[in-house]
Motif scaffolding. Structure first.
Motif, PDB file in Angstrom:
ATOM      1  N   GLU A 147       0.839  -1.209   0.000  1.00 12.43           N
ATOM      2  CA  GLU A 147       0.000   0.000   0.000  1.00 12.43           C
ATOM      3  C   GLU A 147       0.872   1.256   0.000  1.00 12.43           C
ATOM      4  OE1 GLU A 147      -4.112  -1.043   2.221  1.00 12.43           O
ATOM      5  OE2 GLU A 147      -2.287  -1.553   3.343  1.00 12.43           O
ATOM      6  N   ILE A 191       6.689  11.769  -0.675  1.00 14.48           N
ATOM      7  CA  ILE A 191       5.345  12.080  -1.170  1.00 14.48           C
ATOM      8  C   ILE A 191       4.978  13.547  -0.966  1.00 14.48           C
ATOM      9  CG2 ILE A 191       4.489   9.715  -0.931  1.00 14.48           C
ATOM     10  CD1 ILE A 191       2.860  10.753   1.548  1.00 14.48           C
ATOM     11  N   GLU A 206       3.574   5.583  -5.687  1.00 17.60           N
ATOM     12  CA  GLU A 206       3.473   5.623  -7.154  1.00 17.60           C
ATOM     13  C   GLU A 206       2.426   6.655  -7.586  1.00 17.60           C
ATOM     14  OE1 GLU A 206       3.128   2.713 -11.017  1.00 17.60           O
ATOM     15  OE2 GLU A 206       2.512   1.921  -9.069  1.00 17.60           O
ATOM     16  N   LYS A 207       1.293   6.666  -6.917  1.00 20.66           N
ATOM     17  CA  LYS A 207       0.227   7.616  -7.260  1.00 20.66           C
ATOM     18  C   LYS A 207       0.709   9.064  -7.124  1.00 20.66           C
ATOM     19  CE  LYS A 207      -4.129   9.371  -5.540  1.00 20.66           C
ATOM     20  NZ  LYS A 207      -4.846   9.579  -4.301  1.00 20.66           N
ATOM     21  N   LEU A 208       1.424   9.356  -6.029  1.00 25.01           N
ATOM     22  CA  LEU A 208       1.793  10.741  -5.737  1.00 25.01           C
ATOM     23  C   LEU A 208       3.137  11.163  -6.321  1.00 25.01           C
ATOM     24  CD1 LEU A 208       0.604  10.892  -2.025  1.00 25.01           C
ATOM     25  CD2 LEU A 208      -0.501  11.941  -4.018  1.00 25.01           C
ATOM     26  N   GLU A 253      -0.320  17.711  -5.020  1.00 15.27           N
ATOM     27  CA  GLU A 253      -1.613  17.319  -4.462  1.00 15.27           C
ATOM     28  C   GLU A 253      -1.650  17.461  -2.942  1.00 15.27           C
ATOM     29  OE1 GLU A 253      -4.153  13.182  -4.294  1.00 15.27           O
ATOM     30  OE2 GLU A 253      -2.969  13.591  -6.082  1.00 15.27           O
ATOM     31  N   TRP A 270      10.598   9.731  -8.971  1.00 14.61           N
ATOM     32  CA  TRP A 270      10.017   8.404  -8.815  1.00 14.61           C
ATOM     33  C   TRP A 270      11.103   7.327  -8.900  1.00 14.61           C
ATOM     34  CZ3 TRP A 270       6.953   5.490  -6.561  1.00 14.61           C
ATOM     35  CH2 TRP A 270       6.512   4.267  -7.058  1.00 14.61           C
ATOM     36  N   SER A 286       4.582  16.067  -3.845  1.00 15.76           N
ATOM     37  CA  SER A 286       3.407  16.071  -4.712  1.00 15.76           C
ATOM     38  C   SER A 286       2.615  17.361  -4.526  1.00 15.76           C
ATOM     39  CB  SER A 286       2.507  14.873  -4.370  1.00 15.76           C
ATOM     40  OG  SER A 286       1.271  14.975  -5.041  1.00 15.76           O
ATOM     41  N   GLY A 338       2.096   1.663  -3.508  1.00 18.66           N
ATOM     42  CA  GLY A 338       1.009   2.148  -4.368  1.00 18.66           C
ATOM     43  C   GLY A 338       0.733   3.630  -4.173  1.00 18.66           C
ATOM     44  N   LEU A 339       0.714   4.082  -2.931  1.00 14.93           N
ATOM     45  CA  LEU A 339       0.493   5.500  -2.654  1.00 14.93           C
ATOM     46  C   LEU A 339       1.650   6.337  -3.192  1.00 14.93           C
ATOM     47  CD1 LEU A 339      -1.132   7.798  -1.384  1.00 14.93           C
ATOM     48  CD2 LEU A 339       0.001   7.267   0.803  1.00 14.93           C
TER      49      LEU A 339
END
Length: 182
Positions: free
Chosen positions: A6, A56, A12-14, A61, A22, A59, A9-10
């Motif tokens: 998890e 992260i 990778e998303k951010l 975001e 990355w 990001s 995955g987080l």
């Protein structure tokens, strides 16, 4: 409880949209997995999760203060990640020194600092991995950072102060590796 998958995955998303960062994060996570032999078994997944998540806060975001360790840690805390992962992200790679430079030390103090083998291993993984994911020595990484940022930048000023102290983290991790299976 969150898993390493998890965390990956987080991250990778951010972080994947940020390009070369990355590749850095992927390599730091791989190096952290290798270094997990120097910490108690119960902390291995914490270390590797924190390695995936350490950047992260870059990001757009989630980056509000533009100080990525603080932004990342706040995001993780708000989303229920374990305190030990959150605190490693908050304090990775000399964040306390840069927080001071940026006038954000009080905000970073929201997250307890623990000088630990896990933090040393995360520092080592991060600061022996170049910005594009390549393996480098600690001295090469610090030299690269100092060249990338002008001398009046808070990041440059941070590393002038923090480099000798964080080198000790790397040296402690390397000493712990002696006698470990490779």
């Amino acid at each position: 409880m969150f898993t390493v998958d998890e965390a990956a995955g987080l991250a990778e998303k951010l972080v994947a949209p940020l390009g070369r960062r990355w590749r850095h994060v992927q390599s730091v996570a791989g190096r952290a997995r290798q270094l997990s032999v120097v910490i108690p078994d119960t902390e291995g997944d914490v270390l590797v999760s924190a390695a995936w998540l350490h950047d992260i806060g870059y990001s757009a975001e989630i980056g509000y203060t533009r100080f990525h360790p603080l932004d990342g840690a706040r995001y993780l805390r708000e989303h229920g990640w374990p305190d030990d992962v959150v605190n490693l992200v908050a304090h990775h790679s000399g964040a306390r020194f840069e927080a001071e430079e940026r006038g954000l030390a009080t905000q970073l103090d929201e997250f307890p600092f623990e000088d630990s083998a896990a933090l040393d291993a995360l520092v080592t993984a991060d600061l022996t991995t170049g910005p594009g994911g390549e393996r480098v020595t600690y001295d090469e990484r610090i030299s690269e950072i100092l060249k990338r940022y002008p001398s009046d930048d808070p990041v440059h000023r941070t590393w002038v102060k923090a480099a000798p102290i964080l080198k000790e983290s790397v040296q402690r991790t390397e000493a712990r590796l002696v006698g470990q299976p490779r």
